[in-house]
Write an enzyme that holds these catalytic residues in place. Sequence first.
Site, PDB file in Angstrom:
ATOM      1  N   CYS A   1      -1.709   9.190  11.023  1.00 56.05           N
ATOM      2  CA  CYS A   1      -0.594  10.149  10.954  1.00 56.05           C
ATOM      3  C   CYS A   1      -0.920  11.382  11.779  1.00 56.05           C
ATOM      4  O   CYS A   1      -0.045  11.988  12.369  1.00 56.05           O
ATOM      5  CB  CYS A   1      -0.320  10.522   9.504  1.00 56.05           C
ATOM      6  SG  CYS A   1      -1.793  10.939   8.598  1.00 56.05           S
TER       7      CYS A   1
ATOM      8  N   GLU B   1       7.206   8.907  16.300  1.00 53.27           N
ATOM      9  CA  GLU B   1       5.874   8.452  15.906  1.00 53.27           C
ATOM     10  C   GLU B   1       5.732   6.963  16.243  1.00 53.27           C
ATOM     11  O   GLU B   1       6.510   6.138  15.761  1.00 53.27           O
ATOM     12  CB  GLU B   1       5.677   8.669  14.412  1.00 53.27           C
ATOM     13  CG  GLU B   1       4.300   8.262  13.962  1.00 53.27           C
ATOM     14  CD  GLU B   1       4.030   8.600  12.498  1.00 53.27           C
ATOM     15  OE1 GLU B   1       4.819   8.183  11.643  1.00 53.27           O
ATOM     16  OE2 GLU B   1       3.006   9.255  12.237  1.00 53.27           O
TER      17      GLU B   1
ATOM     18  N   LYS C   1      -0.228   2.484  -6.432  1.00 55.02           N
ATOM     19  CA  LYS C   1       0.357   1.345  -5.715  1.00 55.02           C
ATOM     20  C   LYS C   1      -0.179   1.344  -4.284  1.00 55.02           C
ATOM     21  O   LYS C   1       0.201   2.163  -3.461  1.00 55.02           O
ATOM     22  CB  LYS C   1       1.885   1.404  -5.657  1.00 55.02           C
ATOM     23  CG  LYS C   1       2.434   0.021  -5.252  1.00 55.02           C
ATOM     24  CD  LYS C   1       3.765   0.049  -4.550  1.00 55.02           C
ATOM     25  CE  LYS C   1       3.707   0.367  -3.110  1.00 55.02           C
ATOM     26  NZ  LYS C   1       3.089  -0.653  -2.247  1.00 55.02           N
TER      27      LYS C   1
ATOM     28  N   GLU D   1       2.834  13.234   2.263  1.00 54.08           N
ATOM     29  CA  GLU D   1       2.083  13.375   3.511  1.00 54.08           C
ATOM     30  C   GLU D   1       2.670  12.339   4.454  1.00 54.08           C
ATOM     31  O   GLU D   1       2.471  11.141   4.260  1.00 54.08           O
ATOM     32  CB  GLU D   1       0.592  13.167   3.217  1.00 54.08           C
ATOM     33  CG  GLU D   1      -0.284  13.757   4.270  1.00 54.08           C
ATOM     34  CD  GLU D   1      -0.616  12.744   5.320  1.00 54.08           C
ATOM     35  OE1 GLU D   1       0.122  12.699   6.342  1.00 54.08           O
ATOM     36  OE2 GLU D   1      -1.562  11.976   5.129  1.00 54.08           O
TER      37      GLU D   1
HETATM   38  P1  NDP Z   1       5.854   2.985   4.653  1.00 56.22           P
HETATM   39  O1  NDP Z   1       6.057   4.445   4.661  1.00 56.22           O
HETATM   40  O2  NDP Z   1       7.027   2.130   4.417  1.00 56.22           O
HETATM   41  O3  NDP Z   1       4.749   2.593   3.559  1.00 56.22           O
HETATM   42  C1  NDP Z   1       3.830   3.490   2.957  1.00 56.22           C
HETATM   43  C2  NDP Z   1       3.711   3.184   1.465  1.00 56.22           C
HETATM   44  O4  NDP Z   1       4.959   3.453   0.818  1.00 56.22           O
HETATM   45  C3  NDP Z   1       3.426   1.710   1.170  1.00 56.22           C
HETATM   46  O5  NDP Z   1       2.643   1.608  -0.005  1.00 56.22           O
HETATM   47  C4  NDP Z   1       4.817   1.174   0.924  1.00 56.22           C
HETATM   48  O6  NDP Z   1       4.822  -0.010   0.203  1.00 56.22           O
HETATM   49  C5  NDP Z   1       5.453   2.307   0.157  1.00 56.22           C
HETATM   50  N1  NDP Z   1       6.914   2.354   0.184  1.00 56.22           N
HETATM   51  C6  NDP Z   1       7.754   1.910   1.127  1.00 56.22           C
HETATM   52  N2  NDP Z   1       9.036   2.157   0.779  1.00 56.22           N
HETATM   53  C7  NDP Z   1       8.999   2.776  -0.425  1.00 56.22           C
HETATM   54  C8  NDP Z   1       9.991   3.264  -1.321  1.00 56.22           C
HETATM   55  N3  NDP Z   1      11.284   3.184  -1.050  1.00 56.22           N
HETATM   56  N4  NDP Z   1       9.598   3.832  -2.483  1.00 56.22           N
HETATM   57  C9  NDP Z   1       8.285   3.931  -2.779  1.00 56.22           C
HETATM   58  N5  NDP Z   1       7.306   3.460  -1.991  1.00 56.22           N
HETATM   59  C10 NDP Z   1       7.648   2.903  -0.817  1.00 56.22           C
HETATM   60  O7  NDP Z   1       5.118   2.570   5.984  1.00 56.22           O
HETATM   61  P2  NDP Z   1       5.226   1.181   6.789  1.00 56.22           P
HETATM   62  O8  NDP Z   1       4.161   0.319   6.318  1.00 56.22           O
HETATM   63  O9  NDP Z   1       6.599   0.605   6.752  1.00 56.22           O
HETATM   64  O10 NDP Z   1       4.940   1.676   8.279  1.00 56.22           O
HETATM   65  C11 NDP Z   1       6.025   2.096   9.098  1.00 56.22           C
HETATM   66  C12 NDP Z   1       5.680   3.364   9.812  1.00 56.22           C
HETATM   67  O11 NDP Z   1       5.365   4.382   8.872  1.00 56.22           O
HETATM   68  C13 NDP Z   1       4.460   3.298  10.692  1.00 56.22           C
HETATM   69  O12 NDP Z   1       4.716   2.730  11.920  1.00 56.22           O
HETATM   70  C14 NDP Z   1       4.112   4.741  10.786  1.00 56.22           C
HETATM   71  O13 NDP Z   1       4.912   5.364  11.754  1.00 56.22           O
HETATM   72  C15 NDP Z   1       4.449   5.302   9.434  1.00 56.22           C
HETATM   73  N6  NDP Z   1       3.270   5.397   8.548  1.00 56.22           N
HETATM   74  C16 NDP Z   1       2.722   6.615   8.354  1.00 56.22           C
HETATM   75  C17 NDP Z   1       1.588   6.742   7.605  1.00 56.22           C
HETATM   76  C18 NDP Z   1       0.931   8.068   7.396  1.00 56.22           C
HETATM   77  O14 NDP Z   1      -0.272   8.098   7.176  1.00 56.22           O
HETATM   78  N7  NDP Z   1       1.661   9.152   7.405  1.00 56.22           N
HETATM   79  C19 NDP Z   1       0.926   5.589   7.012  1.00 56.22           C
HETATM   80  C20 NDP Z   1       1.614   4.334   7.215  1.00 56.22           C
HETATM   81  C21 NDP Z   1       2.737   4.279   7.975  1.00 56.22           C
HETATM   82  P3  NDP Z   1       4.588  -1.437   0.894  1.00 56.22           P
HETATM   83  O15 NDP Z   1       3.775  -1.248   2.089  1.00 56.22           O
HETATM   84  O16 NDP Z   1       3.842  -2.145  -0.143  1.00 56.22           O
HETATM   85  O17 NDP Z   1       5.934  -1.994   1.135  1.00 56.22           O
END
Ligand code: NDP
Length: 501
Positions: free
Chosen positions: A304, A401, A194, A270
């Site tokens: 990250c 973050e 996904k 991660e």
């Molecule tokens: P999320 O953690 O929400 O999204 C990451 C992935 O998880 C996306 O594919 C998202 O889907 C999916 N996801 C979200 N909620 C769920 C759930 N309940 N169950 C399963 N999958 C889920 O990141 P955001 O896009 O909301 O970004 C918000 C913050 O997260 C950023 O500002 C940053 O701080 C952090 N982040 C950290 C990352 C890293 O590399 N560690 C990467 C991205 C964000 P979808 O996007 O399709 O809704």
Amino acid sequence: MPPTFDFDFKFQQGFQGRYTFPTGLFINGEFVDSVDKETIDVVNPATGAVIATVSAGNEKDVDIAVQAATKAYKSSWGLKVSGLERGKLLFKLADLIERDVEEISCIEVLNVGKPYLATRHRETIGASNYIRYFAGLAGKLHGKTVEIDESIMAYTRYEPLGVVGAIIPWNFPLFLLVWKLAPALAAGNAIIIKPSEITPLTTLRLCKLFNEAGFPPGVVNVITGTGQAAGAAITKHMGIAKVSFTGSTAAGRHVMSSASSSNLKSVSLELGGKSPSLVFDDADLEQAVRWTAAGIFTNAGQMCYGGSRIYVQEGIYDKFLESFLAFVQKSKVGDPWDSSTTYGPQVSQAQMDRVLDYIDIGKKEGAVLARGGFRVGDLGYYIEPTVFTEVKQDMRIMKEEIFGPVVALAKFKNEEDVLEMANGTMYGLAAAVFTKDVTRAIKMSNELEAGTVWVNMTLRLQPSMPFGGYKESGIGHDLGEEALRSYYNLKSVHINLGGRL
Ligand code: NDP
């Protein structure tokens, strides 16, 4: 009929033509509509324009994909195919990605806003090489025979898990996809992927390459959609044996709780970071400035492992700050297609707003805004690289973050002092140490609570080096043999050689 990405392009680099590929769900080797026929629009963050529509799957679609993956795993994949054969298919996939490097890179730039040249060289070519690493490892992780006594023979054996899930964020859509896809397939699992709802395009573009490389239908499936619907359905599906997730700590908690309340599937998480860079008085100042600036501002700060806290020892603090500001001043925020651009936009309006909110919080908390702090232009989601100084340990911009081009600087006196500050967060993803003193470098590396420590550099990762977090930055690892191992069950076999009960 599933939706299609259909884009006439003419880029500054001289490429022009038309990219077209289906953007439905990819199940059992074919593109299909989602059961409920829902869709999501995809936006170019450099302009704010809608560039594509993709299917939005939910638990019904995930269930269909799991059935296809289970069938493929049992009939034509897993240990039915030798490691050598699995490796050959992965090598082929890597070659196909390189063959289509221009198109894949252009799509990533359009969808994520990354500067084109870096995307092409580091991410698309990089992704092929990460796949090759795991292709070479396929079938090379062996169990062992264990000496017991003459009446018993015992051995261990690695077996694929079956069907696994991969949930990918938006900051490195292609790169993070292959970090999960390649070890999962090398180990013989079938996979449901996904991508982020914001950045699904390169994953969808790769689907025709999965077929062309020769993976049996159903071995690789892609369910686009939201985290709440498609992502959550993967984490709670009873037919999925593991989920590998990269994203926020908040979403990571949902993944873990959903895994625990369903079939106790294994998870690797991660998650976020607030990585410190420690610059000591004896560091090579010019190099420390370059690496720490790249460490936070690359990918518009959306990393990250971004070095979002820089601690500088008192003796060189003033010189460091002056050189750091001068260096950042030379960077250019703007059009990802322009070869002189250093940093592109934030990935979305929501992410830009979130970063701008943090900048306001920093100002209100009393940190000194040394440069940046504003949106660039009113088209697209650009933010000027932002430097806060005199940031106190308890300020939110030092603890939370931000995931954008914002760095917090502070002074330190000695090793004890900086270790306490560096380790004083809930995160533990990465850290960097800048010093010419090798003893200090090793001592600091040992004491820093972080899954990855760089000495006199930042950002560099290797396919052969495990990447994972301490504390609330995660569980488990991507990359390296450790990642491959996590896609297997380990079985212990005990054989009676004649002993009678
Ligand atoms: P999320 O953690 O929400 O999204 C990451 C992935 O998880 C996306 O594919 C998202 O889907 C999916 N996801 C979200 N909620 C769920 C759930 N309940 N169950 C399963 N999958 C889920 O990141 P955001 O896009 O909301 O970004 C918000 C913050 O997260 C950023 O500002 C940053 O701080 C952090 N982040 C950290 C990352 C890293 O590399 N560690 C990467 C991205 C964000 P979808 O996007 O399709 O809704």
